[in-house]
Design an enzyme around this catalytic site. Sequence first.
Site, PDB file in Angstrom:
ATOM      1  N   ASP A  30       0.854  -1.190   0.000  1.00 26.15           N
ATOM      2  CA  ASP A  30       0.000   0.000   0.000  1.00 26.15           C
ATOM      3  C   ASP A  30       0.889   1.238   0.000  1.00 26.15           C
ATOM      4  O   ASP A  30       1.978   1.221   0.588  1.00 26.15           O
ATOM      5  CB  ASP A  30      -0.922   0.012   1.230  1.00 26.15           C
ATOM      6  CG  ASP A  30      -2.160   0.876   1.016  1.00 26.15           C
ATOM      7  OD1 ASP A  30      -2.011   2.109   0.929  1.00 26.15           O
ATOM      8  OD2 ASP A  30      -3.265   0.315   0.919  1.00 26.15           O
ATOM      9  N   LYS A  35      -0.783   3.520   7.228  1.00 25.85           N
ATOM     10  CA  LYS A  35      -1.605   2.304   7.279  1.00 25.85           C
ATOM     11  C   LYS A  35      -0.727   1.060   7.390  1.00 25.85           C
ATOM     12  O   LYS A  35      -1.017   0.149   8.159  1.00 25.85           O
ATOM     13  CB  LYS A  35      -2.495   2.215   6.045  1.00 25.85           C
ATOM     14  CG  LYS A  35      -3.446   1.019   6.059  1.00 25.85           C
ATOM     15  CD  LYS A  35      -4.134   0.801   4.724  1.00 25.85           C
ATOM     16  CE  LYS A  35      -5.306   1.722   4.536  1.00 25.85           C
ATOM     17  NZ  LYS A  35      -6.107   1.352   3.320  1.00 25.85           N
ATOM     18  N   GLU A 154     -14.340 -10.408  -6.892  1.00 20.85           N
ATOM     19  CA  GLU A 154     -14.604 -10.825  -5.510  1.00 20.85           C
ATOM     20  C   GLU A 154     -16.096 -10.801  -5.233  1.00 20.85           C
ATOM     21  O   GLU A 154     -16.838  -9.988  -5.788  1.00 20.85           O
ATOM     22  CB  GLU A 154     -13.832  -9.934  -4.528  1.00 20.85           C
ATOM     23  CG  GLU A 154     -14.098  -8.438  -4.637  1.00 20.85           C
ATOM     24  CD  GLU A 154     -15.293  -7.988  -3.827  1.00 20.85           C
ATOM     25  OE1 GLU A 154     -15.764  -8.751  -2.977  1.00 20.85           O
ATOM     26  OE2 GLU A 154     -15.765  -6.859  -4.073  1.00 20.85           O
ATOM     27  N   PHE A 155     -16.518 -11.705  -4.344  1.00 23.73           N
ATOM     28  CA  PHE A 155     -17.926 -11.789  -3.949  1.00 23.73           C
ATOM     29  C   PHE A 155     -18.041 -11.844  -2.433  1.00 23.73           C
ATOM     30  O   PHE A 155     -18.697 -12.712  -1.864  1.00 23.73           O
ATOM     31  CB  PHE A 155     -18.581 -13.023  -4.582  1.00 23.73           C
ATOM     32  CG  PHE A 155     -18.523 -13.038  -6.085  1.00 23.73           C
ATOM     33  CD1 PHE A 155     -19.398 -12.277  -6.836  1.00 23.73           C
ATOM     34  CD2 PHE A 155     -17.584 -13.809  -6.752  1.00 23.73           C
ATOM     35  CE1 PHE A 155     -19.342 -12.264  -8.223  1.00 23.73           C
ATOM     36  CE2 PHE A 155     -17.521 -13.817  -8.140  1.00 23.73           C
ATOM     37  CZ  PHE A 155     -18.403 -13.045  -8.877  1.00 23.73           C
ATOM     38  N   PHE A 255     -32.534 -11.384   0.239  1.00 23.13           N
ATOM     39  CA  PHE A 255     -32.601 -10.055  -0.371  1.00 23.13           C
ATOM     40  C   PHE A 255     -34.032  -9.613  -0.720  1.00 23.13           C
ATOM     41  O   PHE A 255     -34.224  -8.782  -1.596  1.00 23.13           O
ATOM     42  CB  PHE A 255     -31.711  -9.978  -1.623  1.00 23.13           C
ATOM     43  CG  PHE A 255     -30.249 -10.010  -1.308  1.00 23.13           C
ATOM     44  CD1 PHE A 255     -29.530  -8.837  -1.136  1.00 23.13           C
ATOM     45  CD2 PHE A 255     -29.580 -11.218  -1.148  1.00 23.13           C
ATOM     46  CE1 PHE A 255     -28.182  -8.867  -0.814  1.00 23.13           C
ATOM     47  CE2 PHE A 255     -28.235 -11.258  -0.826  1.00 23.13           C
ATOM     48  CZ  PHE A 255     -27.540 -10.081  -0.660  1.00 23.13           C
ATOM     49  N   ILE A 256     -35.040 -10.153  -0.029  1.00 22.29           N
ATOM     50  CA  ILE A 256     -36.396  -9.655  -0.242  1.00 22.29           C
ATOM     51  C   ILE A 256     -36.976  -9.087   1.061  1.00 22.29           C
ATOM     52  O   ILE A 256     -38.177  -9.132   1.280  1.00 22.29           O
ATOM     53  CB  ILE A 256     -37.338 -10.719  -0.854  1.00 22.29           C
ATOM     54  CG1 ILE A 256     -37.488 -11.938   0.064  1.00 22.29           C
ATOM     55  CG2 ILE A 256     -36.840 -11.141  -2.221  1.00 22.29           C
ATOM     56  CD1 ILE A 256     -38.636 -12.859  -0.348  1.00 22.29           C
ATOM     57  N   GLY A 259     -36.996  -2.408   3.520  1.00 16.85           N
ATOM     58  CA  GLY A 259     -36.239  -1.601   4.465  1.00 16.85           C
ATOM     59  C   GLY A 259     -35.991  -0.195   3.976  1.00 16.85           C
ATOM     60  O   GLY A 259     -36.784   0.363   3.214  1.00 16.85           O
ATOM     61  N   CYS A 266     -20.401  -1.348  -2.576  1.00 16.39           N
ATOM     62  CA  CYS A 266     -20.554  -2.111  -3.821  1.00 16.39           C
ATOM     63  C   CYS A 266     -21.838  -1.819  -4.588  1.00 16.39           C
ATOM     64  O   CYS A 266     -21.783  -1.365  -5.736  1.00 16.39           O
ATOM     65  CB  CYS A 266     -20.476  -3.610  -3.516  1.00 16.39           C
ATOM     66  SG  CYS A 266     -18.848  -4.126  -2.936  1.00 16.39           S
TER      67      CYS A 266
END
Length: 444
Positions: A30, A35, A154-155, A255-256, A259, A266
């Site tokens: 980095d 950091k 990525e997930f 995801f139903i 809200g 993301c």
Amino acid sequence: MKLSMVGTGYVGLVTGTCFAEMGNSVICVDIDENKIEKLKQGIIPIYEPGLESMVKENYKKGTLEFTTDIKEALKKSDVIFIAVGTPQGEDGSADLQYVLKVAQDIGKYMTHKMIVVDKSTVPVGTADKVKETIQKELDKRKVNIPFEVVSNPEFLKEGSAIEDFMKPDRVVIGAENEETLEVMKELYAPFTHNHERFIAMDVRSAEMTKYAANAILATKISFMNEIANICERVGADVNKVRIGIGSDKRIGYSFIYPGCGYGGSCFPKDVQALNKIALDAGYKPRIIQAVEEVNRDQKRVLAQKVIKRFGEDLNGKTFAIWGLSFKPETDDMREASSITIINELTKRGAKIKAYDPKAMDEAKEFYLKDNPNVEYTQSKYDALNGADAMLLVTEWKEFRSPDFDEMKQRLKNPIIFDGRNQYNIEKMNKKGFEYYQIGVPESI
């Protein structure tokens, strides 16, 4: 294997640490010296369950290193991951300046055959740009060093990223030749040996897979919020509708949940980036655009319920906010619904008393630092003291079964606006609360 991970943000740090956990030698790079020094001391820049102990343990064992020197990291590595930020540009597109700067450095300093992996979420065609950038630098040096550019989206879900990486639903690799695919297969073998989760495809399809995955999940959220808004107006209860449709295996329950809208690093960015990708390709993505519009409006719904109940002029009113982060188990406040809700209330004169288990420092330092009408409390109950109502915004576990008698004693009025539909309406009414949910008519 010997790996380098350029970028120690959320994706890079989690990915690098998990690879190190499996015995690989990983160097995290980095440009932020502060950091890097903190990481060497075991001070983690993000909150993610399980990450801190894993970083400390692997750093102590020597499987995980931290440096600002990409030149040195390249000498010691055979595979280098690009995991830097791709911030949103003014037009909604992903800004590739940091990705291409890393590519430029790779071209300048690589000394042997490399596999370059795009881990950052990037638009379709980015691998070609990375390849061109590296080759341009090699040509300047007048050297011929073979390399391959791979797409490996990525997930990871914030709050469960370690689990997601260790036990992935799938590992998607976009590559142009079998030899490179075999190397990536070997690298990911410890995470996929129980089931065949390795999915190989061409590079552009892999790049598109990430955007498509996030867009469809965001679509489910916005669709359910749209249904919730219709339910309120026609006298239906979205909580019951959700059970009715979720029982269909083709739909499922994930995801139903209605809200306050989605947030985070993301979904908002990727939906807008996909919209820009489509427009640049000459196609108007009507569903994608509607997903974004519905979500933007949904973030105001809870505040609108408060305004309907208390009026446009909120001077002299104080509201307790439970939850600031965009979701539980993270301190991430990027695009959080709480920001919109708090700003909508304070601009009408309201005072806010806010509590979140992890995100209050983020709020103070970055996202609500210019709002003098926000006070932060040490506990969820302290936020209720003298408040005219409580708004539940983030569904942290500690909010699920509170002491309602304690709440009634502390609140000026026993009023709850529940942005996550956590509590049972009948029970709340019996306890004497004036209780509002998303997608439920006030008469129910």
